[in-house]
Design an enzyme around this catalytic site. Structure first.
Site, PDB file in Angstrom:
ATOM      1  N   ARG A  45       0.834  -1.200   0.000  1.00  0.00           N
ATOM      2  CA  ARG A  45       0.000   0.000   0.000  1.00  0.00           C
ATOM      3  C   ARG A  45       0.874   1.258   0.000  1.00  0.00           C
ATOM      4  O   ARG A  45       0.429   2.341   0.365  1.00  0.00           O
ATOM      5  CB  ARG A  45      -0.917  -0.021   1.233  1.00  0.00           C
ATOM      6  CG  ARG A  45      -1.890  -1.190   1.251  1.00  0.00           C
ATOM      7  CD  ARG A  45      -2.862  -1.103   2.426  1.00  0.00           C
ATOM      8  NE  ARG A  45      -2.178  -1.271   3.706  1.00  0.00           N
ATOM      9  CZ  ARG A  45      -2.005  -2.445   4.320  1.00  0.00           C
ATOM     10  NH1 ARG A  45      -2.454  -3.567   3.759  1.00  0.00           N
ATOM     11  NH2 ARG A  45      -1.395  -2.510   5.489  1.00  0.00           N
ATOM     12  N   CYS A  67       1.041  20.682 -10.800  1.00  0.00           N
ATOM     13  CA  CYS A  67      -0.424  20.650 -10.677  1.00  0.00           C
ATOM     14  C   CYS A  67      -0.864  19.218 -10.372  1.00  0.00           C
ATOM     15  O   CYS A  67      -1.451  18.953  -9.337  1.00  0.00           O
ATOM     16  CB  CYS A  67      -1.073  21.166 -11.956  1.00  0.00           C
ATOM     17  SG  CYS A  67      -0.743  22.899 -12.289  1.00  0.00           S
TER      18      CYS A  67
END
Length: 276
Positions: A137, A157
């Protein structure tokens, strides 16, 4: 209707109907004539694309997938921060006289870091884990390096990708701090869908779900009439997009590795005025 059309149209309608105006005189972006570039925005937009069902290529206007893939390979494969390594002019406004955009985007992905298994850059670590640690994970990348922000022409961004293997499907979350809906949304969705396709193929997986999380999804004031016209256009079924199955190494992909068939789409919208 492509899932890209659905997400774009619904998000833009929500912004136009329910969004908040940002008209502070001190807004950073300016139009070329020096006028402040105001926006109408929604905070915390989440769109989901099932890549196992279709490739999310918008149809209300054409997106040239080869150009989108070329840019994502410039960042993730070439790990470049120089526009001379890019075949389009998307980044020209942010480059210096030598073509550099500073310690941004591809530069950050190419920096090597120490792990228990050895030295890896962020891309090679993801590829390693997708083959060797699929239950992990912790398979993620991050371009937002605070120590280097002052040396970036543009703060990232789209700054973070988290990968997760679920039932043999490669799923991913794209985190984006800011999204210009007209100029960038359809392009970014296609790019990161293509990245998941490529990573899945070289890792022996199939593409799963791409979740796109946008903190500030906005439409610039001068773009509103264009967006209003776009979201009223006829939509078409998603095109068929195939990746060259012979490629097993991420670094062998090119902008021409994707084949697009039966792509019905609306007219081009012409050159978009950019706020800088």
């Amino acid at each position: 209707m492509s899932s890209a059309d659905t997400a774009f149209i619904n998000t833009c309608k929500d912004i136009l109907e329910n969004g908040s105006w940002v008209k502070d005189e001190n807004v950073r972006p300016k139009w070329e004539d020096g006028t402040p570039a105001y926006t109408k925005k929604k905070f915390g937009v989440v769109n989901r694309y099932d890549l196992e069902k279709e490739f999310p290529l918008i149809t209300i206007r054409p997106i040239k997938l080869s150009v989108a893939v070329d840019e994502i390979l410039w960042i993730w494969q070439k790990k470049s921060n120089n526009i001379k390594d890019l075949n389009s002019h998307i980044w020209d406004l942010w480059a210096d006289e030598n073509g550099s955009i500073g310690k941004a985007y591809g530069y950050q992905l190419g920096v090597k870091h120490q792990y228990k298994e050895g030295m890896f850059d962020q891309v090679d670590r993801v590829l390693y884990d997708l083959k060797n640690n699929r239950a992990s994970r912790r398979i993620m990348t991050n371009l937002y390096t605070f120590a280097d922000l002052h040396e970036m022409a543009l703060y990232p961004c789209a700054y973070s990708m988290t990968f997760n293997v679920t039932d043999g499907r490669l799923c991913a979350i794209l985190n984006q701090r800011s999204q210009d809906m007209l100029a960038a949304n359809a392009f970014n969705v296609a790019q990161y869908a293509a990245l998941v396709y490529m990573f899945a193929q070289v890792s022996g997986l199939v593409p799963g779900e791409l979740v796109h999380v946008i903190a500030d999804a906005h439409i610039y004031d001068r773009h509103i009439p264009i967006v209003e016209e776009l979201i009223k256009r006829e939509v078409y079924p998603a095109p068929k997009v195939e990746l060259d199955k012979s490629i097993t190494n991420f670094y062998d992909f090119t902008a021409d590795s994707f084949k697009v068939e039966n792509y019905q789409h609306g007219e081009k919208i012409g050159k978009i005025e950019m706020a800088i």
